[in-house]
Design a protein around this motif. Structure first.
Motif, mmCIF file in Angstrom:
data_model
loop_
_atom_site.group_PDB
_atom_site.id
_atom_site.type_symbol
_atom_site.label_atom_id
_atom_site.label_comp_id
_atom_site.label_asym_id
_atom_site.label_seq_id
_atom_site.Cartn_x
_atom_site.Cartn_y
_atom_site.Cartn_z
ATOM 1 N N TYR A 1 -35.653 -10.909 95.751
ATOM 2 C CA TYR A 1 -36.604 -10.110 96.518
ATOM 3 C C TYR A 1 -37.551 -10.990 97.336
ATOM 4 C CZ TYR A 1 -35.218 -6.103 93.622
ATOM 5 O OH TYR A 1 -34.514 -5.109 92.991
ATOM 6 N N LEU A 2 -38.000 -12.087 96.734
ATOM 7 C CA LEU A 2 -38.977 -12.941 97.406
ATOM 8 C C LEU A 2 -38.404 -13.591 98.670
ATOM 9 C CD1 LEU A 2 -41.817 -14.114 97.384
ATOM 10 C CD2 LEU A 2 -41.046 -15.812 95.709
ATOM 11 N N PRO A 3 -37.257 -14.281 98.606
ATOM 12 C CA PRO A 3 -36.732 -14.866 99.848
ATOM 13 C C PRO A 3 -36.342 -13.827 100.890
ATOM 14 C CG PRO A 3 -35.194 -15.187 98.024
ATOM 15 C CD PRO A 3 -36.471 -14.698 97.428
ATOM 16 N N VAL A 4 -35.824 -12.685 100.464
ATOM 17 C CA VAL A 4 -35.462 -11.643 101.428
ATOM 18 C C VAL A 4 -36.706 -11.143 102.159
ATOM 19 C CG1 VAL A 4 -34.685 -9.240 101.606
ATOM 20 C CG2 VAL A 4 -33.309 -10.912 100.353
ATOM 21 N N TRP A 5 -37.782 -10.914 101.435
ATOM 22 C CA TRP A 5 -39.038 -10.455 102.049
ATOM 23 C C TRP A 5 -39.535 -11.481 103.071
ATOM 24 C CZ3 TRP A 5 -44.133 -11.870 102.625
ATOM 25 C CH2 TRP A 5 -45.062 -10.852 102.879
ATOM 26 N N LEU A 6 -39.483 -12.754 102.711
ATOM 27 C CA LEU A 6 -39.958 -13.808 103.611
ATOM 28 C C LEU A 6 -39.076 -13.924 104.850
ATOM 29 C CD1 LEU A 6 -40.714 -16.472 100.862
ATOM 30 C CD2 LEU A 6 -42.436 -15.353 102.303
ATOM 31 N N LEU A 7 -37.764 -13.788 104.677
ATOM 32 C CA LEU A 7 -36.838 -13.851 105.812
ATOM 33 C C LEU A 7 -37.042 -12.668 106.752
ATOM 34 C CD1 LEU A 7 -33.637 -14.984 103.899
ATOM 35 C CD2 LEU A 7 -34.724 -16.262 105.769
ATOM 36 N N GLN A 8 -37.221 -11.489 106.196
ATOM 37 C CA GLN A 8 -37.413 -10.306 107.033
ATOM 38 C C GLN A 8 -38.626 -10.431 107.945
ATOM 39 O OE1 GLN A 8 -37.524 -7.071 104.129
ATOM 40 N NE2 GLN A 8 -35.562 -6.344 104.904
ATOM 41 N N ARG A 9 -39.642 -11.099 107.467
ATOM 42 C CA ARG A 9 -40.886 -11.213 108.234
ATOM 43 C C ARG A 9 -40.958 -12.477 109.078
ATOM 44 N NH1 ARG A 9 -40.893 -7.929 104.471
ATOM 45 N NH2 ARG A 9 -42.278 -6.102 104.392
ATOM 46 N N GLY A 10 -39.881 -13.245 109.091
ATOM 47 C CA GLY A 10 -39.839 -14.430 109.926
ATOM 48 C C GLY A 10 -40.710 -15.568 109.450
ATOM 49 N N ILE A 11 -41.154 -15.511 108.212
ATOM 50 C CA ILE A 11 -41.975 -16.600 107.671
ATOM 51 C C ILE A 11 -41.100 -17.825 107.416
ATOM 52 C CG2 ILE A 11 -43.438 -17.301 105.725
ATOM 53 C CD1 ILE A 11 -44.247 -14.306 105.514
ATOM 54 N N ILE A 12 -39.869 -17.592 106.983
ATOM 55 C CA ILE A 12 -38.879 -18.651 106.819
ATOM 56 C C ILE A 12 -37.616 -18.239 107.561
ATOM 57 C CG2 ILE A 12 -39.808 -19.399 104.590
ATOM 58 C CD1 ILE A 12 -37.520 -17.859 103.228
ATOM 59 N N THR A 13 -36.737 -19.208 107.828
ATOM 60 C CA THR A 13 -35.489 -18.897 108.529
ATOM 61 C C THR A 13 -34.266 -19.090 107.646
ATOM 62 O OG1 THR A 13 -35.380 -21.156 109.404
ATOM 63 C CG2 THR A 13 -36.459 -19.477 110.775
ATOM 64 N N LYS A 14 -34.427 -19.819 106.544
ATOM 65 C CA LYS A 14 -33.351 -20.006 105.570
ATOM 66 C C LYS A 14 -33.975 -20.110 104.188
ATOM 67 C CE LYS A 14 -29.650 -22.391 106.221
ATOM 68 N NZ LYS A 14 -28.689 -21.295 106.426
ATOM 69 N N ALA A 15 -33.155 -19.861 103.156
ATOM 70 C CA ALA A 15 -33.686 -19.937 101.795
ATOM 71 C C ALA A 15 -32.589 -20.337 100.823
ATOM 72 C CB ALA A 15 -34.277 -18.594 101.380
ATOM 73 N N LEU A 16 -32.996 -21.062 99.789
ATOM 74 C CA LEU A 16 -32.132 -21.334 98.646
ATOM 75 C C LEU A 16 -32.516 -20.364 97.536
ATOM 76 C CD1 LEU A 16 -32.312 -25.240 98.457
ATOM 77 C CD2 LEU A 16 -30.565 -23.841 99.562
ATOM 78 N N ALA A 17 -31.533 -19.659 97.004
ATOM 79 C CA ALA A 17 -31.762 -18.740 95.893
ATOM 80 C C ALA A 17 -31.006 -19.280 94.684
ATOM 81 C CB ALA A 17 -31.282 -17.335 96.247
ATOM 82 N N CYS A 18 -31.740 -19.705 93.661
ATOM 83 C CA CYS A 18 -31.133 -20.387 92.513
ATOM 84 C C CYS A 18 -31.376 -19.605 91.230
ATOM 85 C CB CYS A 18 -31.727 -21.789 92.357
ATOM 86 S SG CYS A 18 -31.647 -22.803 93.848
ATOM 87 N N ASP A 19 -30.352 -19.576 90.387
ATOM 88 C CA ASP A 19 -30.530 -18.947 89.079
ATOM 89 C C ASP A 19 -29.580 -19.588 88.078
ATOM 90 O OD1 ASP A 19 -32.134 -16.075 88.479
ATOM 91 O OD2 ASP A 19 -30.766 -16.762 86.901
ATOM 92 N N LEU A 20 -29.983 -19.520 86.823
ATOM 93 C CA LEU A 20 -29.218 -20.133 85.744
ATOM 94 C C LEU A 20 -27.985 -19.318 85.377
ATOM 95 C CD1 LEU A 20 -29.057 -22.273 83.441
ATOM 96 C CD2 LEU A 20 -30.590 -20.801 82.112
ATOM 97 N N ARG A 21 -28.030 -18.007 85.629
ATOM 98 C CA ARG A 21 -26.952 -17.123 85.184
ATOM 99 C C ARG A 21 -26.268 -16.451 86.376
ATOM 100 N NH1 ARG A 21 -31.335 -15.906 82.450
ATOM 101 N NH2 ARG A 21 -31.492 -13.825 83.347
ATOM 102 N N GLN A 22 -24.988 -16.161 86.174
ATOM 103 C CA GLN A 22 -24.195 -15.579 87.250
ATOM 104 C C GLN A 22 -24.647 -14.164 87.589
ATOM 105 O OE1 GLN A 22 -21.623 -17.361 88.947
ATOM 106 N NE2 GLN A 22 -22.066 -15.676 90.348
ATOM 107 N N GLY A 23 -25.010 -13.380 86.570
ATOM 108 C CA GLY A 23 -25.416 -11.995 86.815
ATOM 109 C C GLY A 23 -26.571 -11.879 87.796
ATOM 110 N N PRO A 24 -27.692 -12.567 87.544
ATOM 111 C CA PRO A 24 -28.800 -12.516 88.505
ATOM 112 C C PRO A 24 -28.416 -13.028 89.888
ATOM 113 C CG PRO A 24 -29.559 -13.349 86.399
ATOM 114 C CD PRO A 24 -28.066 -13.257 86.305
#
Length: 237
Positions: free
Chosen positions: A32-55
């Motif tokens: 949710y956090l990187p998507v929100w930032l991308l939608q508003r043009g605050i960032i142009t790319k993001a790394l989304a990292c998680d320990l588990r495959q499900g998330p």
């Protein structure tokens, strides 16, 4: 499609992300956090990292829903293990315990060497995290309090650099300064005073010799918090 809205807890992290940041979200879950930032043009790319495959699968689904898959890189990794130095200059680690956050940073000393902006939101063990940051060359530049439901969350804005030694009360509640206009500060202090007061009462009743040191620690924290509250109230108009 309407832009995504964040909960108050996540919005308190998002508001600290600078324009144009190279952003990594650790423990991203739904992203949710990187998507929100991308939608508003605050960032142009993001790394989304998680320990588990499900998330991580849920993160991909969120990105697909909002048409942002090409602007995100999804990585299955433990903490920052899948992020190389230089790939991110702003790192969010939210929704974890303070000791887990400290362990993630301990395994990625490049965040200190490269002077990354760290946005940390510990769900527990805040005194332990503040102490770890102090002992490992990080400074807490700012703390933001946010209410969501009945819970008050704290977000740390952290950079590399020496931090003046925190008092026993400040390890629990963070620093405060005259002129702050934080409407939640008094309630936050009162909650911590109640929490440490109950802990002191319980430890005083304990017959375990191992609790003696813990009692001294909690008594110092409780006294320190009372002093912070007295100081805070003296500054109010």
């Amino acid at each position: 499609m309407r832009p995504m809205e964040l909960t108050p807890r996540l919005r308190s992290v998002a508001q600290l992300v600078p324009q144009g940041a190279k952003f990594a979200d650790i423990g991203t879950d739904h992203a949710y956090l990187p998507v929100w930032l991308l939608q508003r043009g605050i960032i142009t790319k993001a790394l989304a990292c998680d320990l588990r495959q499900g998330p991580l699968d849920r993160a991909r689904a969120t990105a697909e829903k909002y048409g942002l898959t090409e602007q995100m890189d999804f990585r299955l990794c433990d903490g920052l293990a899948g992020v190389r130095p230089g790939e991110a200059d702003t790192i969010a680690i939210a929704g974890m315990g303070g000791e887990t956050i400290a362990a993630i940073l301990s395994a990625a000393p490049w965040t200190w060497r490269e002077d990354c902006l760290l946005l940390l939101q510990p769900m527990s063990a805040q005194p332990q995290l503040r102490l770890w940051l102090q002992e490992h060359g990080y400074t807490i530049a700012r703390e933001i309090l946010t209410r969501e439901g009945d819970t008050i969350y704290t977000t740390f804005q952290v950079k590399a650099g020496p931090m003046p030694e925190l008092t026993a009360g400040e390890l629990w509640a963070g620093r405060q300064s005259r002129g702050e206009a934080d409407p939640l500060r008094s309630e936050y202090l009162n909650r911590l005073i109640d929490q440490t007061g109950r802990a002191v009462e319980g430890l005083r009743r304990s017959t375990r010799s191992a609790d003696a040191g813990r009692l001294d620690e909690m008594e110092r924290a409780h006294r320190g918090l009372l002093e912070l509250r007295e100081e805070w109230l003296s500054w109010q108009p």
